[in-house]
Design an enzyme around this catalytic site. Structure first.
Site: not given
Ligand code: NDP
Length: 259
Positions: A168, A172
């Site tokens: 991961y 990033k």
């Molecule tokens: P969530 O799991 O709540 O959201 C992730 C989103 O990404 C979902 O809407 C999911 O939708 C979508 N997703 C995953 N795989 C795919 C795919 N193949 N195609 C399209 N959409 C996809 O997590 P977060 O909101 O926390 O994450 C959002 C971003 O923030 C990510 O990039 C994560 O790495 C980053 N981040 C999060 C942190 C945290 O602590 N939460 C910290 C630092 C960064 P669906 O499953 O419907 O496709």
């Protein structure tokens, strides 16, 4: 801020939950009467439809919301994305590359190949493919090499790798290098390339990390006060609503305890 979003078309990936969902809502709340067009994408269509309904009930018809099922890890789907948008949503001004995930917590030798592939194809290749899909639209706009905003959601993990998160963190770090290089390549244009790196945010992120185990996911936030998706969304919209000549190139945003 609302004026600077006048008439814009915004695409958010991973808008079905967490940070992406908050970003879509925050754009709509910021410019409820400015002819905003929002394309909210992810794999879970039902959640996208609920989001569209929520935005409609909050701000009325002033913002047009299009739920669009899109798996960013599928290059063919990404290739088809722009051409299959209804024409009124095709002139994209802002792309928020937010879709991303972590799978598992394991030392490097034990990480499953499938998990490695899903992390790279979503967090890295998916983000790059989406960027390539919108850049021709950005470049064709105006006379100064094009305009538009690419806003990538990275992570503190791209800057500070940790044990059990090697893949991961590597994805990033790749996002960060790609973003920096792209900004340099586009320096003669009015295209802004922005990276927002969150620290700990309470979303479905950890549920996905632990393959759906909600108890384990909850334990990640025990004794801490994580950020909310709204905290990150506010920064994203702030970056997108600066004067055209102002590039908020990057921001690292973490909760107080995490410093
Ligand atoms: P969530 O799991 O709540 O959201 C992730 C989103 O990404 C979902 O809407 C999911 O939708 C979508 N997703 C995953 N795989 C795919 C795919 N193949 N195609 C399209 N959409 C996809 O997590 P977060 O909101 O926390 O994450 C959002 C971003 O923030 C990510 O990039 C994560 O790495 C980053 N981040 C999060 C942190 C945290 O602590 N939460 C910290 C630092 C960064 P669906 O499953 O419907 O496709």
């Amino acid at each position: 801020a609302a004026q600077r979003l006048e008439g814009k078309t915004i695409v958010v990936t991973g808008a079905s939950s967490g940070i992406g969902r908050s970003i879509a809502v925050e754009f709509a709340r910021t410019a409820p009467k400015n002819n905003l067009k929002l394309v909210v994408t992810a794999r879970r269509e039902e959640a996208l439809r609920e989001l569209a309904d929520q935005i409609r009930s909050e701000v009325g018809d002033g913002v047009k919301v299009l739920p669009f099922k899109l798996d960013v890890s599928n290059p063919e789907e990404v290739r088809r994305f722009v051409p299959s948008l209804p024409e009124e949503f095709r002139d994209i001004n802002i792309l928020v590359n937010n879709a991303g995930l972590v799978k598992g917590v394991a030392r490097a030798p034990e990480i499953a190949e499938e998990d490695i592939n899903i992390m790279f194809s979503t967090n890295v290749t998916g983000l790059i493919n989406m960027t390539q899909a919108v850049l021709p639209i950005f470049k064709a706009r105006g006379s100064e090499g094009g305009s538009g905003d690419i806003i990538n959601i990275g992570s503190i993990a791209g800057r500070e790798p940790y044990q059990g998160g090697s893949i991961y963190c590597a994805t990033k770090a790749a996002v960060r290098s790609f973003t920096d290089a792209l900004r340099k390549e586009l320096v003669d244009t009015r295209i802004r390339v922005i990276e927002i790196d969150p620290g700990q945010v309470e979303t479905e992120f950890s549920v996905v990390r632990f393959y759906g185990d909600k108890e384990k996911a909850k334990a990640v936030y025990a004794g801490v006060t994580p950020l909310t998706g709204d905290d990150i969304a506010e920064i994203v919209v702030f970056a997108a609503t600066r004067r055209e000549n102002v590039v908020l190139a990057e921001a690292l945003v973490f909760p107080n305890h995490q410093g």
